[in-house]
Write a protein that holds these residues in place. Sequence first.
Motif, PDB file in Angstrom:
ATOM      1  N   ASP A 221      41.355  49.365  26.269  1.00 18.31           N
ATOM      2  CA  ASP A 221      41.050  50.228  27.419  1.00 18.31           C
ATOM      3  C   ASP A 221      39.772  49.788  28.115  1.00 18.31           C
ATOM      4  N   TRP A 222      38.785  49.393  27.321  1.00 17.42           N
ATOM      5  CA  TRP A 222      37.524  48.934  27.896  1.00 17.42           C
ATOM      6  C   TRP A 222      37.740  47.678  28.736  1.00 17.42           C
ATOM      7  N   CYS A 223      38.583  46.761  28.278  1.00 16.47           N
ATOM      8  CA  CYS A 223      38.790  45.501  28.985  1.00 16.47           C
ATOM      9  C   CYS A 223      39.399  45.727  30.360  1.00 16.47           C
ATOM     10  N   TRP A 224      40.484  46.482  30.451  1.00 11.52           N
ATOM     11  CA  TRP A 224      41.113  46.611  31.760  1.00 11.52           C
ATOM     12  C   TRP A 224      40.290  47.472  32.712  1.00 11.52           C
ATOM     13  N   ARG A 225      39.539  48.429  32.175  1.00 11.50           N
ATOM     14  CA  ARG A 225      38.665  49.211  33.058  1.00 11.50           C
ATOM     15  C   ARG A 225      37.530  48.346  33.617  1.00 11.50           C
ATOM     16  N   MET A 226      36.977  47.469  32.792  1.00 11.80           N
ATOM     17  CA  MET A 226      35.913  46.593  33.273  1.00 11.80           C
ATOM     18  C   MET A 226      36.449  45.571  34.264  1.00 11.80           C
ATOM     19  N   PHE A 227      37.696  45.127  34.083  1.00  8.49           N
ATOM     20  CA  PHE A 227      38.254  44.189  35.056  1.00  8.49           C
ATOM     21  C   PHE A 227      38.436  44.863  36.417  1.00  8.49           C
ATOM     22  N   LEU A 228      38.844  46.123  36.436  1.00 10.38           N
ATOM     23  CA  LEU A 228      38.975  46.819  37.708  1.00 10.38           C
ATOM     24  C   LEU A 228      37.617  46.988  38.393  1.00 10.38           C
ATOM     25  N   ARG A 229      36.541  47.098  37.618  1.00 13.60           N
ATOM     26  CA  ARG A 229      35.210  47.187  38.223  1.00 13.60           C
ATOM     27  C   ARG A 229      34.814  45.878  38.900  1.00 13.60           C
ATOM     28  N   ARG A 230      35.470  44.762  38.543  1.00 13.51           N
ATOM     29  CA  ARG A 230      35.120  43.478  39.141  1.00 13.51           C
ATOM     30  C   ARG A 230      35.319  43.475  40.644  1.00 13.51           C
ATOM     31  N   PHE A 231      36.227  44.303  41.164  1.00  9.42           N
ATOM     32  CA  PHE A 231      36.504  44.302  42.590  1.00  9.42           C
ATOM     33  C   PHE A 231      35.342  44.882  43.393  1.00  9.42           C
ATOM     34  N   ASP A 232      34.342  45.466  42.730  1.00  6.73           N
ATOM     35  CA  ASP A 232      33.158  45.930  43.457  1.00  6.73           C
ATOM     36  C   ASP A 232      32.410  44.777  44.108  1.00  6.73           C
ATOM     37  N   ILE A 233      32.522  43.587  43.511  1.00 12.08           N
ATOM     38  CA  ILE A 233      31.823  42.444  44.107  1.00 12.08           C
ATOM     39  C   ILE A 233      32.450  42.064  45.444  1.00 12.08           C
ATOM     40  N   GLU A 234      33.732  42.375  45.639  1.00 16.37           N
ATOM     41  CA  GLU A 234      34.367  42.129  46.931  1.00 16.37           C
ATOM     42  C   GLU A 234      33.770  43.050  48.002  1.00 16.37           C
ATOM     43  N   HIS A 235      33.470  44.287  47.630  1.00 20.88           N
ATOM     44  CA  HIS A 235      32.805  45.191  48.570  1.00 20.88           C
ATOM     45  C   HIS A 235      31.411  44.672  48.935  1.00 20.88           C
ATOM     46  N   MET A 236      30.732  44.072  47.964  1.00 18.77           N
ATOM     47  CA  MET A 236      29.418  43.503  48.242  1.00 18.77           C
ATOM     48  C   MET A 236      29.532  42.344  49.229  1.00 18.77           C
TER      49      MET A 236
END
Length: 484
Positions: free
Chosen positions: A338-353
């Motif tokens: 669960d931790w792995c896939w949740r952290m991967f979804l957080r990766r898309f924040d760099i696209e907002h940056m």
Amino acid sequence: MTDSGREDALGDLVAFRQGFYDSLARRGDALFELCEAVLCSDGPVRSMVGLSLAPEHRRGHGALYDAVNHGRVEIDRLRTALTQVRLPRAADGRLVLAVDVSPWLRPDGATCPDRSFCHTYGRGKDEHRMIPGWPYSIVAALETGGTSWTAPLDAQRLAPGADVAAVTVAQIRDVTQRLISAGQWREGDPDIWFVLDAGYEGPRIAYLLADLPVQILARMRSDRVLRRAAGAWVPNPAGGRPPKHGSEFVFGDPATWQDTDVETSCGTRLYGTVTAQAWDRLHPILTRRAAWAGYEGELPIISGTVIRLRVEHLPSGGVNKPVWLWWSGVDATAADVDWCWRMFLRRFDIEHMFRMWKQTLGWTRPQLREPESADRWTWLTLVAYTQLRLARPLADDLRRPWEKPVEPQRLTPARVRRGFRCIAAKTGSPADAPKPTRPGPGRPSGSKNRSRAARHDVGRILATGEPYTRPAHHKKGTKPRRTG
């Protein structure tokens, strides 16, 4: 926020601004005021010369271009200052960082050296284009929760012919060592996580960083084929050596998956029911070509956990395809998956940056010729975004009449930028006042510039330096990719 918290946030912002000014070795006053103009201008940055009209930029447009083209920024000193600021952390206190490449496209810059063909997506379905530009590898720390904020730590331009994986490994190693030196990670703390997209070879990067307290989480293409660990060996009377690899695990063939080691399911607001299946101790088959061509000794076995993530629906209504992840850890539990896939979804924040940098701060707006000038402007953009993040607790919600009010903790970077002029007035400026001067004579009237600028060919980001051809595993209808 309490008064003491606001004072601490203001102190952190003042200290970072002073550290940024100290890292400007040449044309420091002009570079600092240029960054101030980026933060305090009204609306998005449309052009670099327009920043000279901002009140915070007390010098002319000539000094502005002279600072970008001939100034000097001590990058190592600035990297150290970035790792010393307060960084966002996950719920268990660990640092989660994302690495991604964003291009500064220069298709019409024939006089710009060191350009490479950058992969971009077209407007049509499954349309991919290779456009000349300067690709930059960015490392940023991720936050948790409903936010798009990140904390950028490093930016590095990729030269033509560079091995992207080798450059990424060196960049991750440098950032990790600086975080350790700054006290952001101590002995006994959880490992630092680095989240990568499918353009990176996760197993190779994890192997090259095995001596550091880091873990790698990378997305894999859906046409990959990995191998299980070799089972117990029964000696054959006819001879032969024990097997090195077990049976195949083909991402596109469910018949080869067998039973999952871990399977979790939970409901989410955006994606509906999320199902994650995990298989332990899978590894790619390495061959002595490309990155492993000069490897001495027997090729290693790089084992990890493969996770197949499937959601009920996508918010955008697009094609719902499963996502394959590879984690450098083994013996994963349900909590780890669960931790792995949740952290991967957080990766898309760099696209907002990246979108904030390009559309609001004007990162790719200037038509600069030299790549060194582009590097200085890139670092000014990174520093400007960092100041917005540090000023986040101090900002007021200056919303438009048609915008909904939000809590102070959930202000977007664009809303924080609207009130940064008031915040900057409280911090003061270390830059000196400009000295009175006269403009130069310039080019005589009626004369022509007879020195023709040199033209440069466009290079490619390939470790081999060979001409670019579309890989066979990128084409539809091809066989699965069985080697790493």
